[in-house]
Scaffold this active site. Sequence first.
Site, PDB file in Angstrom:
ATOM      1  N   SER A 186       0.827  -1.201   0.000  1.00 56.25           N
ATOM      2  CA  SER A 186       0.000   0.000   0.000  1.00 56.25           C
ATOM      3  C   SER A 186       0.860   1.249   0.000  1.00 56.25           C
ATOM      4  O   SER A 186       1.976   1.265   0.549  1.00 56.25           O
ATOM      5  CB  SER A 186      -0.893  -0.010   1.251  1.00 56.25           C
ATOM      6  OG  SER A 186      -1.482   1.250   1.468  1.00 56.25           O
TER       7      SER A 186
ATOM      8  N   TYR B  82      -3.013  -0.387  10.335  1.00 52.40           N
ATOM      9  CA  TYR B  82      -3.113  -1.065   9.035  1.00 52.40           C
ATOM     10  C   TYR B  82      -1.888  -0.762   8.177  1.00 52.40           C
ATOM     11  O   TYR B  82      -1.222  -1.653   7.647  1.00 52.40           O
ATOM     12  CB  TYR B  82      -4.379  -0.642   8.296  1.00 52.40           C
ATOM     13  CG  TYR B  82      -4.280  -0.862   6.804  1.00 52.40           C
ATOM     14  CD1 TYR B  82      -4.348  -2.144   6.267  1.00 52.40           C
ATOM     15  CD2 TYR B  82      -4.071   0.213   5.927  1.00 52.40           C
ATOM     16  CE1 TYR B  82      -4.223  -2.355   4.899  1.00 52.40           C
ATOM     17  CE2 TYR B  82      -3.949   0.003   4.570  1.00 52.40           C
ATOM     18  CZ  TYR B  82      -4.021  -1.274   4.055  1.00 52.40           C
ATOM     19  OH  TYR B  82      -3.884  -1.472   2.708  1.00 52.40           O
TER      20      TYR B  82
ATOM     21  N   LYS C   2       1.675  -3.085   6.698  1.00 48.35           N
ATOM     22  CA  LYS C   2       2.242  -3.169   5.348  1.00 48.35           C
ATOM     23  C   LYS C   2       3.729  -2.821   5.364  1.00 48.35           C
ATOM     24  O   LYS C   2       4.545  -3.463   4.698  1.00 48.35           O
ATOM     25  CB  LYS C   2       1.479  -2.250   4.395  1.00 48.35           C
ATOM     26  CG  LYS C   2       0.026  -2.632   4.175  1.00 48.35           C
ATOM     27  CD  LYS C   2      -0.129  -4.016   3.573  1.00 48.35           C
ATOM     28  CE  LYS C   2      -1.568  -4.333   3.225  1.00 48.35           C
ATOM     29  NZ  LYS C   2      -1.731  -5.708   2.683  1.00 48.35           N
TER      30      LYS C   2
END
Length: 343
Positions: free
Chosen positions: A127, A152, A156
């Site tokens: 991402s 989140y 990544k």
Amino acid sequence: MRSKIIVTGGCGYIGSHTAIELIENDFDVVILDDLSNSTEKTISRIHKITGVTPTFVKVDLKDSLATSKVFETHKDAVGVIHFAAHKAVGESVQKPLMYYKNNFYSLLNTLEAQSEHGINNFIFSSSATVYGTPNMLPITENNETQRPFSPYGNTKKIAEEILDDFTKSSDSFSAISLRYFNPIGAHPSGEIGELPNGIPNNLMPYITQTAAGVRDKLMVYGNDYPTKDGTPIRDYIHVVDLAKAHVIAVKRLLKKEQEESLEFFNLGTGVGYSVLDVINSFEDVTNSKLNYEITGRRDGDVPQLYASTDLAKEKLGWSADRELNDMISSSWNWEQNLRSKQN
């Protein structure tokens, strides 16, 4: 002989579109999914589009023993595309431990199981959040990664660090991390698209569900950002363009064309649109008015993110073909098709 690719999280939004592109490029596809934010109906929808039913295994990748058993069954696979992860920025701020547990356990168990069975090619669903708040735009792969605002995003970033360590430790394991900007849109058939459980965390399904009457109104999180209209700017990319990039990346690994054991590529269009730009475009494309309300900022959001895609063009020969209106019209087509089947 057709090569087999394992797609974790393959019933999800990007995973299902990628499965279709793989099938249409003559790969055999095995989908692993725990169905926590997806539906098994996706398998029949993939069959309707492609004429092929991918192998489906319901499995919780946080369970190392169950993961190992699946990979033992499919040890003839030549690569893995790893989508399986929780992905909602706001929810991750509220439930960080759930995100760290799910996203890391599923990654580690997948890497361990596939390496145990000699499956040495890996595509990671990453991402643009790994760039944090960028100090320069457009964002190139040379931009330094930073601690993202959300758990989140941090999963990544840390996952890429895990991959860096792991590929350096192995003479045979190769990986490509694809850093997505903002995927929207749906398959042109209208058979698959983004279908989150509960209230959407992403802009486009929130827009289409509001227009379809599923939601009373769209909440716009913040209009006091340092942008042209005060709303956040993002680089929106059509999910089919994104899916095609995964197939190209798989072929790059299988042909051993990679220049490093771990490579990174931005996937976007290079064009930034604000939230209000997208709302206005939706109203123009669909000839409708959206009921929306400006509210406070959402935790974890940054003001602007848009990509430089030069490296993907140079090394992968890939660039996005579809424009914002294509993304919007396909999203609306999917939403209308979905609601017509429910009525």
